[in-house]
Design a protein around this motif. Structure first.
Motif, PDB file in Angstrom:
ATOM      1  N   ILE A 182     -25.154  71.927  23.717  1.00  0.00           N
ATOM      2  CA  ILE A 182     -24.285  71.732  22.549  1.00  0.00           C
ATOM      3  C   ILE A 182     -22.895  72.278  22.848  1.00  0.00           C
ATOM      4  N   ARG A 183     -22.832  73.460  23.449  1.00  0.00           N
ATOM      5  CA  ARG A 183     -21.531  74.033  23.825  1.00  0.00           C
ATOM      6  C   ARG A 183     -20.783  73.101  24.776  1.00  0.00           C
ATOM      7  N   GLN A 184     -21.504  72.519  25.724  1.00  0.00           N
ATOM      8  CA  GLN A 184     -20.883  71.622  26.698  1.00  0.00           C
ATOM      9  C   GLN A 184     -20.332  70.366  26.005  1.00  0.00           C
ATOM     10  N   ILE A 185     -21.072  69.822  25.063  1.00  0.00           N
ATOM     11  CA  ILE A 185     -20.580  68.659  24.313  1.00  0.00           C
ATOM     12  C   ILE A 185     -19.281  69.022  23.589  1.00  0.00           C
ATOM     13  N   ILE A 186     -19.257  70.184  22.963  1.00  0.00           N
ATOM     14  CA  ILE A 186     -18.061  70.624  22.237  1.00  0.00           C
ATOM     15  C   ILE A 186     -16.880  70.768  23.192  1.00  0.00           C
ATOM     16  N   ARG A 187     -17.108  71.367  24.354  1.00  0.00           N
ATOM     17  CA  ARG A 187     -16.038  71.569  25.340  1.00  0.00           C
ATOM     18  C   ARG A 187     -15.545  70.249  25.937  1.00  0.00           C
ATOM     19  N   GLU A 188     -16.466  69.363  26.275  1.00  0.00           N
ATOM     20  CA  GLU A 188     -16.126  68.190  27.062  1.00  0.00           C
ATOM     21  C   GLU A 188     -15.859  66.920  26.265  1.00  0.00           C
ATOM     22  N   ARG A 189     -16.437  66.791  25.077  1.00  0.00           N
ATOM     23  CA  ARG A 189     -16.406  65.490  24.404  1.00  0.00           C
ATOM     24  C   ARG A 189     -15.814  65.493  23.003  1.00  0.00           C
TER      25      ARG A 189
END
Length: 85
Positions: A73-80
């Motif tokens: 979820i953190r990665q989605i927030i950072r990347e997308r």
């Protein structure tokens, strides 16, 4: 853009960008775009007729650890997510 909802945690992520309308993408294409592992499955709910945005739901295999879910979820927030300045 679509609202993205993690079904396990109930976290709702607004402003996630997609290369095209998520309704026109396969679950596999969305999963890859969101950088998710194969243990995640995708379901697109079309609420356009109700006047609201399309919702992309993420579900996880039961054996996936909660920390792994939150890391993704953190990665989605950072990347997308759309960045507003």
């Amino acid at each position: 853009m679509a609202t993205t909802v993690d079904q396990r945690t109930g976290i709702v992520i607004h402003g996630v960008t997609y290369p095209e309308d998520p309704r026109d993408m396969t679950g596999e294409e969305i999963r890859r775009h969101l950088l998710l592992p194969e243990e995640a499955s995708i379901k697109v709910l079309d609420h356009q007729d109700e006047g609201t945005l399309t919702e992309v739901g993420i579900s996880w295999a039961e054996d996936v650890d909660g920390k792994v879910v939150l890391d993704h979820i953190r990665q989605i927030i950072r990347e997308r997510m759309i960045r507003s300045v």
